[in-house]
Design a protein around this motif. Structure first.
Motif, PDB file in Angstrom:
ATOM      1  N   GLY A 190      10.589 100.989  67.068  1.00 26.05           N
ATOM      2  CA  GLY A 190      10.145 101.988  66.099  1.00 26.05           C
ATOM      3  C   GLY A 190      10.463 101.567  64.675  1.00 26.05           C
ATOM      4  N   PHE A 191      11.626 100.977  64.488  1.00 30.86           N
ATOM      5  CA  PHE A 191      12.063 100.560  63.153  1.00 30.86           C
ATOM      6  C   PHE A 191      11.115  99.529  62.558  1.00 30.86           C
ATOM      7  N   ILE A 192      10.765  98.516  63.361  1.00 28.18           N
ATOM      8  CA  ILE A 192       9.894  97.471  62.832  1.00 28.18           C
ATOM      9  C   ILE A 192       8.466  97.991  62.630  1.00 28.18           C
ATOM     10  N   LEU A 193       8.043  98.986  63.429  1.00 26.39           N
ATOM     11  CA  LEU A 193       6.747  99.617  63.180  1.00 26.39           C
ATOM     12  C   LEU A 193       6.747 100.323  61.827  1.00 26.39           C
ATOM     13  N   GLY A 194       7.844 101.010  61.521  1.00 29.89           N
ATOM     14  CA  GLY A 194       7.952 101.683  60.225  1.00 29.89           C
ATOM     15  C   GLY A 194       7.897 100.700  59.076  1.00 29.89           C
ATOM     16  N   ILE A 195       8.625  99.592  59.199  1.00 25.09           N
ATOM     17  CA  ILE A 195       8.599  98.563  58.152  1.00 25.09           C
ATOM     18  C   ILE A 195       7.196  97.965  58.042  1.00 25.09           C
ATOM     19  N   GLY A 196       6.560  97.730  59.202  1.00 23.64           N
ATOM     20  CA  GLY A 196       5.210  97.174  59.192  1.00 23.64           C
ATOM     21  C   GLY A 196       4.219  98.076  58.482  1.00 23.64           C
ATOM     22  N   LEU A 197       4.337  99.383  58.699  1.00 23.04           N
ATOM     23  CA  LEU A 197       3.440 100.325  58.019  1.00 23.04           C
ATOM     24  C   LEU A 197       3.671 100.307  56.507  1.00 23.04           C
ATOM     25  N   ILE A 198       4.940 100.198  56.119  1.00 16.16           N
ATOM     26  CA  ILE A 198       5.238 100.134  54.681  1.00 16.16           C
ATOM     27  C   ILE A 198       4.605  98.896  54.061  1.00 16.16           C
ATOM     28  N   VAL A 199       4.765  97.761  54.730  1.00 14.80           N
ATOM     29  CA  VAL A 199       4.193  96.516  54.211  1.00 14.80           C
ATOM     30  C   VAL A 199       2.665  96.596  54.177  1.00 14.80           C
ATOM     31  N   ALA A 200       2.077  97.188  55.226  1.00 11.78           N
ATOM     32  CA  ALA A 200       0.617  97.254  55.314  1.00 11.78           C
ATOM     33  C   ALA A 200       0.009  98.095  54.197  1.00 11.78           C
ATOM     34  N   GLN A 228       0.251 112.868  58.294  1.00 11.64           N
ATOM     35  CA  GLN A 228       0.490 112.183  57.030  1.00 11.64           C
ATOM     36  C   GLN A 228       1.077 110.802  57.319  1.00 11.64           C
ATOM     37  N   LEU A 229       0.655 109.814  56.573  1.00 12.20           N
ATOM     38  CA  LEU A 229       1.193 108.462  56.751  1.00 12.20           C
ATOM     39  C   LEU A 229       2.698 108.438  56.516  1.00 12.20           C
ATOM     40  N   ILE A 230       3.172 109.152  55.495  1.00 12.69           N
ATOM     41  CA  ILE A 230       4.600 109.137  55.173  1.00 12.69           C
ATOM     42  C   ILE A 230       5.423 109.709  56.318  1.00 12.69           C
ATOM     43  N   THR A 231       4.883 110.699  57.037  1.00 10.95           N
ATOM     44  CA  THR A 231       5.591 111.277  58.184  1.00 10.95           C
ATOM     45  C   THR A 231       5.732 110.261  59.302  1.00 10.95           C
ATOM     46  N   VAL A 232       4.659 109.538  59.583  1.00  8.71           N
ATOM     47  CA  VAL A 232       4.705 108.516  60.640  1.00  8.71           C
ATOM     48  C   VAL A 232       5.696 107.419  60.271  1.00  8.71           C
ATOM     49  N   ILE A 233       5.678 106.981  59.019  1.00  9.96           N
ATOM     50  CA  ILE A 233       6.615 105.948  58.573  1.00  9.96           C
ATOM     51  C   ILE A 233       8.055 106.415  58.746  1.00  9.96           C
ATOM     52  N   CYS A 234       8.352 107.625  58.284  1.00  7.21           N
ATOM     53  CA  CYS A 234       9.730 108.136  58.336  1.00  7.21           C
ATOM     54  C   CYS A 234      10.209 108.332  59.768  1.00  7.21           C
TER      55      CYS A 234
END
Length: 683
Positions: A190-200, A228-234
């Motif tokens: 989950g953590f790396i998915l969150g980082i990946g979304l931020i980078v994307a 919301q994208l920010i919710t998925v990232i968080c």
């Protein structure tokens, strides 16, 4: 004084422990030919951590009193398109505080290890591991970008795997370190998915650049959904924190990690690995503030962990596991504070908890040494007169843990409860009930352990395993027939100074650090530029500031609040059940046997993981192997295509006979067919 910090000096903070780790791990082990002995190995490791602590303390002073800050790239690894992958440091109030806590607790653990591990064959290897662990954690907290954060994140996970399974000939230790590794991989996914979304969506790995674009992220939806994208990232980032900081249901690895040596239990559970998730969410506060859904998820998960993991501590008999479940519960408190947008309160409790929890773990290890490696609190009692330093420091740590006014834990724990009371986040009502009820539960199991270990009748002579740690050459039957108090070899004894000195040094901040630091950390400027809070949407911190009138007044007022009386009720209940009426707990257990069985089986979470998830994964694996790989890929695609070609070739072979009259006949039939087709077309 300069408002910027020196990069070379800051670089020495993580590199000094790394140098000690490399020296002990290479030159002090068979890998490098055992070129240096035990004394030089532990000296180099302790010196490295001491240097890191001194520089960290100086850095905190510059940050707190002179306003010094640092945020720069130290090394550029590579650039892919516009994406920069760098090593850099961000040093503000949050980082400087974490640097001091990590290095101080690590220094105490290093000194303590000299006494605790003195008879272990892996002495130098252990020092190498704990110094490497310190380096990894420092790289994590000092990072200014997601790449370095993830490096430190994975490095502490890897070294914890090595430390939990340090005694690799012990099957339970191997099971525990594999369990910790796998459960953390779930969170890390989950953590790396969150980082990946931020980078994307931002095109950067830098904290500062990401936070600058946080408002833009909040306006975007997650593709293909109404979220919301920010919710998925968080939420993805927090799933990483759930694994590392052992939140329900990814908490199952932490109690089993007690299979490792006690010093690493203190290091993992006090100031380093398990607090990494709390630190990360606090650092990412500019993102989390934009999603009430994510905050609601966080506060509910934290409340479940705080209350229900505390219940499990009530029935534990292993002294280290009682403290481990206490860690789970307190991590739940920190997570609840994060969900209430009281990030600075969560970090404040992280700091105070680091001192008194490290103290309790190291005190538990001291008791284990004094009790000849017995860890069962049912076979202790009356240890106070044999181990006075361990006794008084354990008492101070327990008083801090339950939130006794003026002690460190009181200021941070009561601030969490008040912050949740003021929170408007959905789920805050349940969280407020959970943290209030958790006060009683924490006091009960903490003083159950304290009374059973240090007070009451001496029971260590009745333990059937009490003599396993003895070096006596007598037969067990002869020893069991001795008078319980006459066998001096098996009586408790105070630990050596290398064990007791760290206890005393940790007891001091466990008492006073909350009183001294609550104002600058919660209501001053120390964390002001590190943590972002929208006071209009999330007014918890603003309301805390409004009712705060100084640490002394807070302590006096605390004597009249519900948490104090709940804690007192927990202590009195523990005394009544285990000192005044020691037969009553057994009778209660018999009356509530189903509940006890549920708690003893840890809510059947391990059973579910092993029998449903693990077996389901194995069945899925077997299905994919036999059905997918063997039947579809090998059978249908590979072998099937070969059989199809062979069949087609066999059919075509009948048309290629080699006889001219067959070919002439085929040509005549072909010409006749073509003529028929043309005639039909011209009608």
């Amino acid at each position: 004084m300069s408002q910027t910090l020196n990069a070379s000096t800051l670089l020495a903070v993580p590199l000094a422990p790394l140098a000690g780790a490399l020296a002990a791990g290479i030159l002090g082990t068979s890998f490098g030919g055992n070129r240096i002995g035990r004394r030089l190995s532990h000296t180099l490791c302790i010196l490295g951590v001491f240097v890191a602590f001194v520089i960290s303390a100086m850095t905190l002073k510059s940050v707190a009193f002179d306003g010094a800050r640092f945020n720069a790239t130290l090394y550029e690894w590579m650039v892919i398109g516009g994406l920069k992958m760098e090593v850099g440091f961000l040093v503000d109030g949050l980082t400087a505080m974490m640097m001091c806590v990590v290095t101080f607790v690590s220094l105490m653990v290093h000194i303590y290890t000299i006494g605790y591990m003195q008879e272990d064959d892996g002495y130098n290897r252990f020092f190498a591991y704990i110094s490497l662990f310190t380096f990894s954690m420092l790289m994590l907290v000092m990072s200014n970008n997601f790449l370095q954060l993830f490096f430190g994140w994975e490095a502490v996970g890897l070294v914890s795997y090595l430390l939990i399974g340090f005694w690799f000939n012990k099957p339970t230790a191997i099971f525990a370190n594999m369990k910790a590794f796998l459960v953390n991989r779930v969170g890390d996914f989950g953590f790396i998915l969150g980082i990946g979304l931020i980078v994307a969506f931002t095109g950067t790995l830098s904290y500062a650049e990401t936070f600058a674009k946080a408002g833009e992220l909040a306006k975007l939806g997650f593709p293909g959904t109404a979220w919301q994208l920010i919710t998925v990232i968080c939420i993805c980032l927090f799933i990483g924190a759930m694994g590392k900081s052992a939140q329900f249901p990814l908490h199952v690895w932490l109690p089993d990690s007690m299979e490792g040596p006690t010093p690493i239990s203190a290091l993992i559970h006090a100031a380093t690995m398990v607090t990494a998730g709390i630190f990360m969410v606090a650092r990412m506060s500019p993102l989390f503030e934009l999603s009430d859904t994510a905050l609601s998820f966080i506060i509910v998960i934290g409340a479940i962990t705080a209350l229900f993991m505390g219940f499990l501590g009530i029935i534990q008999n292993d002294i280290k596991r009682v403290v481990a479940y206490s860690t789970l519960s307190q991590l739940g408190y920190m997570t609840v504070a994060l969900g209430a947008s009281a990030y600075s309160v969560a970090v404040f409790h992280l700091m105070t908890h680091a001192f008194f929890k490290a103290l309790l773990f190291l005190a538990a290890g001291s008791v284990i040494i004094g009790m000849h490696h017995n860890q069962d609190i049912r076979w202790m009692g009356g240890v106070r007169k044999y181990m006075p330093i361990t006794w008084i420091t354990s008492l101070l740590g327990s008083l801090a843990l339950i939130g006794t006014p003026l002690f460190a834990g009181f200021y941070s724990k009561d601030s969490i409860i008040e912050a949740v009371h003021f929170s408007r986040v959905p789920g805050a009502g349940f969280a407020y009930f959970a943290v209030l009820a958790g006060v009683f539960v924490t006091a009960f199991y903490s003083f159950r352990m304290y009374f059973l270990v240090f007070h009451g009748k001496e029971r260590f002579g009745q333990n059937p395993d009490a003599h396993h740690g003895s070096h006596s050459d007598e037969e067990p039957d002869v020893q069991h027939h001795k008078d319980d108090h006459g066998d001096h070899a098996n009586q408790p004894h105070e630990s050596p100074w290398v064990v007791t000195v760290p206890l005393v040094l940790l007891a001091i901040p466990s008492v006073i650090i909350g009183f001294l630091t609550i104002e600058p950390m919660l209501f001053g400027d120390l964390l002001k530029d590190a943590i972002v809070v929208d006071n209009d949407k999330h007014p918890a911190m603003a309301n805390l500031a409004r009712i705060f009138h100084g640490p002394w007044q807070m302590a006096v007022h605390g004597l009249m609040t519900a948490p104090f009386w709940l804690a007192l009720a927990g202590v009195v209940s523990a005394w009544f059940l285990y000192m005044y009426r020691p037969g009553l707990p057994g009778a209660i257990k018999a009356r509530v046997q189903p509940l006890y069985t549920l708690l003893d089986n840890k809510y059947y979470m391990d059973w579910f993981n092993e029998n449903v998830l693990a077996r389901g994964a194995r069945l899925l694996g077997v299905g994919l192997w036999k059905g997918g790989d063997q039947a579809v890929i090998d059978g249908a695609l590979v072998n099937g295509s070969a059989r199809g070609v062979a069949w087609a070739a066999g059919m075509v072979r009948w048309l290629q006979t080699g006889y001219i009259y067959h070919y002439a006949f085929a040509m005549i039939i072909g010409v006749f067919a073509l003529m028929t087709w043309f005639v039909w077309l011209n009608k």
